[in-house]
Design an enzyme around this catalytic site. Structure first.
Site, short mmCIF file in Angstrom:
data_model
loop_
_atom_site.label_atom_id
_atom_site.label_comp_id
_atom_site.label_asym_id
_atom_site.label_seq_id
_atom_site.Cartn_x
_atom_site.Cartn_y
_atom_site.Cartn_z
CG HIS A 11 -0.26 0.02 2.54
ND1 HIS A 11 -0.07 1.18 3.26
CD2 HIS A 11 0.31 -0.96 3.28
CE1 HIS A 11 0.57 0.91 4.38
NE2 HIS A 11 0.81 -0.39 4.43
CG HIS B 88 -0.78 8.06 0.21
ND1 HIS B 88 -2.12 7.75 0.29
CD2 HIS B 88 -0.38 8.23 1.49
CE1 HIS B 88 -2.50 7.74 1.56
NE2 HIS B 88 -1.46 8.01 2.31
#
Ligand SMILES: *[C@@H]1O[C@H](CO)[C@@H](O)[C@H](O)[C@H]1NC(C)=O
Ligand SMILES: *[C@@H]1O[C@H](CO)[C@@H](O)[C@H](O)[C@H]1NC(C)=O
Ligand SMILES: *[C@@H]1O[C@H](CO)[C@@H](O)[C@H](O)[C@H]1NC(C)=O
Length: 334
Positions: free
Chosen positions: A125, A127
């Site tokens: 994960h 951004h």
């Protein structure tokens, strides 16, 4: 007269015995064939099973989380489950939180993620905007994401950089000390609440093309929609996080078994709350909604929402659907 009689009897005996031997040998040959067929089908089954287990373990999920969409709550659940369900969760930390990855970093990341067997199955994960693995020569991972009503996300971000959240309260955010309300910011037409800054979820789902980053670009919106449907396993909405978790648990139990239960029963489900969120005035909402950027971002949200509801309808509402094989040919004859 005597000898020929014995000779005839002897011949008959020899004939009968050799016939029996031949019959037995044929039987033995047939048995050999059967054993061979059995062995090869057994080997094939084992090979298929190994292959299936390998495919299963090769699962790589990429969650290129959009900021302020409840992504921390979701990732928290994955961190809590990973030990029990035996998978890895890894955070991809990109310098200065840039949402755009350089070409060499896209290539290295795709290569590493694809070949790092020791981590599989894994959830990565970070951004960063969507990027395409096959374009870089690597197999498609399973992309997942969450999308949120654009104005809510925008306001949440506005207050987050001023007041932080209850997740890391000690961290001083970049606009710390600035107490201006969102209403006032919009009324004064300040750059931080310029509707152009709403252009965030479209670029995240659109990807790494130059057009993706141009606020109001129509191609970018179309590309973002296309990616949601064709290149994401699942895109949930923040407003229905519980159903997103349910769908993942049903689809990939290998990793998400127990996720819904954990979400409902641990007090981590609403882990990260931005402090001091003020409700915007009607006037502010009207100003924002008049902006073409909000309208396009909202079009993407509505598109994702409709698709999410469609997936939910066929997956959560009717759990009795069965898919089975039959009329499998050729058959093995034992
Ligand atoms: C990402 O890495 C930088 C530099 O190593 C570090 O300062 C920062 O805290 C990291 N970010 C997170 C979210 O851990
Ligand atoms: C992936 O990157 C990590 C961290 O740099 C490294 O330790 C690991 O060996 C790499 N895996 C592969 C398969 O390249
Ligand atoms: C819930 O959180 C509090 C601290 O915020 C903690 O003391 C408590 O043990 C937690 N309960 C559960 C069931 O995890």
């Amino acid at each position: 007269m005597f000898l020929p009689k014995i000779g005839l009897f002897g011949l008959l005996l020899i004939f009968v015995i050799s016939s029996l031997i031949i019959i037995y040998q044929i039987q033995i040959l047939k048995l050999h064939d059967k054993i061979y067929a059995l062995e090869s089908s057994l080997n094939e089954n084992v090979a298929t099973q190994n292959r299936q287990e390998k495919i299963h373990d090769d699962t790589v999920i990429i969650y290129n989380r959009v900021p302020k969409t409840a992504s921390t709550s979701f990732v928290g659940i994955a961190y809590d489950l990973c030990k029990k369900n035996n998978f890895h969760v890894l955070h991809v930390n990109v310098t200065a939180n840039s949402h755009v990855l350089s070409l060499n970093n896209q290539f290295e990341l795709a290569k590493n993620v694809t070949h790092w067997t020791a981590m599989k199955p894994a959830l990565y994960h970070g951004h960063f905007a969507y990027f395409d693995f096959p374009k870089l020569g690597f197999p498609k991972p399973l992309y997942i994401n969450l999308i949120r009503r654009p104005l809510d996300r925008f306001i949440s971000y506005y207050y987050f950089v001023r007041y932080g959240d209850n997740y890391r309260p000690y961290l001083v955010r970049k606009k710390h000390g600035n107490t201006m309300s969102f209403d006032e910011c919009v009324a004064r037409k300040l750059p931080e609440c310029d509707p152009n800054n709403l252009w965030l979820q479209v670029p995240f789902f659109c990807g790494h093309a130059a057009n993706c980053r141009k606020p109001g670009n129509k191609w970018a919106l179309a590309e973002a929609k296309k990616n949601i449907v064709t290149n994401y396993l699942l895109v949930g909405v923040t407003e229905e996080l519980q159903d997103f978790i349910s769908l993942l648990e049903i689809t990939i139990p290998r990793m998400f078994k127990g996720a819904l239960d954990h979400y409902l029963n641990s007090n981590k489900s609403h882990l990260r709350k931005t402090i001091q969120k003020e409700v915007p005035s009607e006037k502010t909402i009207k100003i924002i909604k008049e902006s073409p950027i909000w309208q396009m971002e909202n079009e993407l949200y509505d598109f994702a929402l409709e698709y999410f509801h469609f997936v939910k309808k066929y997956t959560l509402k009717d759990r009795n659907q069965k898919v089975v094989y039959e009329k499998v040919r050729p058959k093995y004859t034992w």
